[in-house]
Design an enzyme around this catalytic site. Structure first.
Site, PDB file in Angstrom:
ATOM      1  CG  ASN A   9      -1.834   1.124   1.351  1.00  0.00           C
ATOM      2  OD1 ASN A   9      -1.829   2.026   0.490  1.00  0.00           O
ATOM      3  ND2 ASN A   9      -2.633   1.156   2.388  1.00  0.00           N
ATOM      4  NE  ARG A  93      -6.250   1.513   0.083  1.00  0.00           N
ATOM      5  CZ  ARG A  93      -6.559   1.948   1.278  1.00  0.00           C
ATOM      6  NH1 ARG A  93      -5.705   1.840   2.257  1.00  0.00           N
ATOM      7  NH2 ARG A  93      -7.742   2.475   1.506  1.00  0.00           N
ATOM      8  CG  HIS A 181     -12.364   4.528   3.051  1.00  0.00           C
ATOM      9  ND1 HIS A 181     -12.947   5.687   3.534  1.00  0.00           N
ATOM     10  CD2 HIS A 181     -11.040   4.692   3.271  1.00  0.00           C
ATOM     11  CE1 HIS A 181     -12.019   6.475   4.028  1.00  0.00           C
ATOM     12  NE2 HIS A 181     -10.842   5.905   3.868  1.00  0.00           N
ATOM     13  NE  ARG A 241      -8.215  13.121   3.136  1.00  0.00           N
ATOM     14  CZ  ARG A 241      -8.349  11.815   2.937  1.00  0.00           C
ATOM     15  NH1 ARG A 241      -9.421  11.335   2.330  1.00  0.00           N
ATOM     16  NH2 ARG A 241      -7.421  10.977   3.336  1.00  0.00           N
ATOM     17  CD  GLU A 380      -8.425  -0.376   4.335  1.00  0.00           C
ATOM     18  OE1 GLU A 380      -7.727  -0.245   5.357  1.00  0.00           O
ATOM     19  OE2 GLU A 380      -8.825   0.591   3.667  1.00  0.00           O
TER      20      GLU A 380
END
Ligand code: ADP
Length: 394
Positions: A9, A93, A181, A241, A380
């Site tokens: 990732n 990913r 996600h 964010r 993940e």
């Protein structure tokens, strides 16, 4: 010697990795770690299953390791520590699959080229996801590589959930809501039946609350709506964010305050959210421990926005059977979960305070609650490893 799947990732300044051994179709985590600070003060750390440190290497400040150097160190680490494992494939990913890649994809030069055309859709992430793929094609050309996309799980959302109300040709050009996600949501959808069959078959809202945060409305394990849209900045306020904001604000900042595109980008991605509201930190633990009223306001705002988005997700589903909390905040911040559940009492949510405070994953609602509430750790990396194995075993 058993086979192994390596999961990568890669971000702008770090590469996280996990190594899984393969026995038939079963995947077992062997070790995990990361190289971080790739362009500042680099550090490579790796731990085995029991948490024992296998490697902790630091590079002096100014000696930029870069993605290349980090991959070299990783290859060396794997040769030294996992010599009894034979790498079968590498799973990556990749944030954006656009409208074309709605499933994991075995990579070749053509696919990588196509994925490069999606860089404008995710300029802060996609280039970093792709650079290790190219490097590994040069170094280990015979090792299959698989891309798993954060957008793919949402590709089957109804068009109503995917479109913006712009003239149609913008949608045709790819300006639409993709949702992110997806690997986390797909993992939760895959394990929810083990916890609660009726929740898995029904209407579930999964809250992925980490540094990045979003929610996904799932009907029988399929994504029907999500709070993130064209980019990972829409929806909930996050660590840094801003989440959803009237697009008129961006126009105002440019027109009236003379801000450049880069300044606005930095503002909405790096300086807003919990950090911007608190003026203190993006880290939820720091905010929870602070007695600064601005930190308390940031948390209150976070919970309020989750409540509003939860109503929207429940409306998209036409009802709500279960809520799942996951990721750093969702899995660990009991007080945030309690406030979210309290605000959702109108939906029939009744929290079991003791179960919520226990620190253990599992059911945290009372038997009387009309909506079952779960804490389920996401994984993940395992999702990527599963996809990678499925594709190379074909
Ligand atoms: P990422 O999106 O980078 O993968 P994580 O899923 O690890 O992030 O989530 C990071 C967030 O989780 C941070 O805001 C951190 O403060 C929060 N977090 C982690 N542990 C706790 C805890 N025990 N209590 C409250 N917040 C926590």
């Amino acid at each position: 010697m058993s086979d192994a799947i390596i999961v990568l990732n890669a971000g702008s300044s770090s590469i996280k990795f996990s190594v899984f051994s393969v026995e038939g179709r079963a995947l077992e985590l062997v070790c995990r770690g990361q190289a971080e600070g790739l362009y500042t003060e680099a550090r490579f750390t790796a731990k085995d299953l029991s948490g024992t440190v296998m490697d902790d290497t630091r590079w002096p400040e100014g000696e930029s390791l870069g993605h290349d150097g980090a991959l070299d160190h990783l290859v060396e680490f794997l040769g030294k520590h996992t010599s009894e494992l034979k790498p079968l494939a590498i799973g990556h990913r990749v944030v954006h699959g656009g409208t074309e890649f709605t499933h994991p994809e075995l990579l070749n030069a053509g696919v990588v080229k196509h994925l490069e055309t999606l860089v404008p859709l995710a300029p802060l992430h996609q280039p970093h996801n792709l650079s290790p793929i190219r490097l590994l094609f040069e170094r280990t050309p015979d090792l299959p590589q698989v891309a798993c996309f954060d957008t793919a799980f949402h590709a089957e959302q109804p068009e109503l959930a995917q479109w913006f109300a712009l003239p149609r040709h913008y949608t045709d050009e790819g300006i639409r809501r993709y949702g992110f996600h997806g690997l986390s949501y797909e993992y939760i959808a895959s394990v929810l039946p083990d916890h609660d069959r009726s929740a898995a078959d029904g209407h579930a809202v999964v809250m992925h609350l980490g540094n990045g945060a979003s929610m996904c409305a799932m009907n029988a394990g399929h994504s029907v709506a999500s709070t993130m849209g064209f980019t990972a900045v829409e929806g909930l306020p996050m660590g840094t964010r801003c989440g959803s904001m009237d697009p008129g604000v961006v126009l105002y900042l440019i027109e009236q305050k003379g801000m450049t595109l880069r300044e606005v980008e930095r503002l909405i991605y790096k300086e807003s959210g919990m950090l911007g509201l608190s003026g203190l930190s993006s880290d939820m633990r720091v905010l929870q421990e602070s007695d600064d009223p601005a930190a308390a306001f940031a948390i209150e705002y976070y919970v309020y926005r989750i409540g509003r988005e939860l109503g929207s997700m429940a409306a998209a589903l036409g009802g709500l059977d279960s809520i799942v909390f996951t990721a750093g905040i969702g899995e660990n911040a009991a007080a945030i979960r309690a406030s979210v559940c309290q605000n959702a009492a109108w939906l029939g949510v009744e929290l079991d305070a003791a179960a919520n405070a226990s620190g253990k994953p599992g059911l945290i609602s009372t038997p009387e609650s009309e909506v079952s509430v779960w804490v389920i750790p996401t994984n993940e990396e395992l999702m990527i490893a599963r996809h990678t194995l499925n594709l190379v075993a074909k």
